[in-house]
Design an enzyme around this catalytic site. Sequence first.
Site, PDB file in Angstrom:
ATOM      1  N   HIS A 281      -3.193  -5.357   1.374  1.00 35.00           N
ATOM      2  CA  HIS A 281      -2.452  -5.435   2.825  1.00 35.00           C
ATOM      3  C   HIS A 281      -2.653  -6.981   3.071  1.00 35.00           C
ATOM      4  CE1 HIS A 281      -2.099  -1.387   4.226  1.00 35.00           C
ATOM      5  NE2 HIS A 281      -3.205  -1.248   3.540  1.00 35.00           N
TER       6      HIS A 281
ATOM      7  N   CYS B 152       0.933  -1.263  -0.053  1.00 26.56           N
ATOM      8  CA  CYS B 152       0.085  -0.016  -0.003  1.00 26.56           C
ATOM      9  C   CYS B 152       0.829   1.335  -0.089  1.00 26.56           C
ATOM     10  CB  CYS B 152      -0.839  -0.017   1.160  1.00 26.56           C
ATOM     11  SG  CYS B 152      -2.456   0.967   0.694  1.00 26.56           S
TER      12      CYS B 152
ATOM     13  N   GLU C 217      -0.601  -8.290   5.065  1.00 26.18           N
ATOM     14  CA  GLU C 217      -0.267  -8.641   6.557  1.00 26.18           C
ATOM     15  C   GLU C 217      -1.278  -8.335   7.417  1.00 26.18           C
ATOM     16  OE1 GLU C 217       0.277  -6.154   4.615  1.00 26.18           O
ATOM     17  OE2 GLU C 217       0.051  -4.111   5.391  1.00 26.18           O
TER      18      GLU C 217
END
Length: 196
Positions: free
Chosen positions: A176, A81, A178
């Site tokens: 994302h 991002c 993560e």
Amino acid sequence: MTAPRVGVLALQGDVREHTRVLRGLGADVVPIRRPEELALVEGVVLPGGESSVIDKLSRAFGMREPLISAIDAGMPVLGTCAGLILLADRLVDGIEGQQTFGGLDVTVRRNAFGGQVESFETELDVPSIGEPTVRATFIRAPVVEDVGPAAEAIATLSDGRVVGARQGAVIGLSFHPELDAETRFHEMFLASIRDA
Ligand code: GLN
């Protein structure tokens, strides 16, 4: 085999989430804010957050030039991002004076999904990852508007827009992983450290 030692640029953004995923994959993870810390790692993650803030802080902390040199020298990098924005060689809709580190031969548009829906989740086509398909979260996400000859698109939305690109050991994603239970991009990053 010794664990790869990786840094997460810890000036702003979702540093903890990346750290958790990478530790889960067996990496030795350290937050990095100083050039001396960067010098001790084999790869670096540029987290999601606010790219204009990370840009400004990187200059304030003397990290801009060392990061550019490390990327130029072939250090593996994963940017998500805001991290993708920072890796773009060309940026559209940055704030006044906003700079990137570069490393990915792409044009990235910041806040590309702004106006309409600011956040969404969707399935992605990522041939290099295969099955199961990638479920990805987009938060005020950028899009890759153009992929230059040195880079390749690795992830696309169903309408064909590019949301992930790679140039050698440099990987940039609009979304994302993560934040989801998606570890395969971090594994790709760790594999490029092993190959380096
Ligand atoms: N819109 C942010 C930026 O410009 C990126 C958002 C994110 O990292 N989730 O940096």
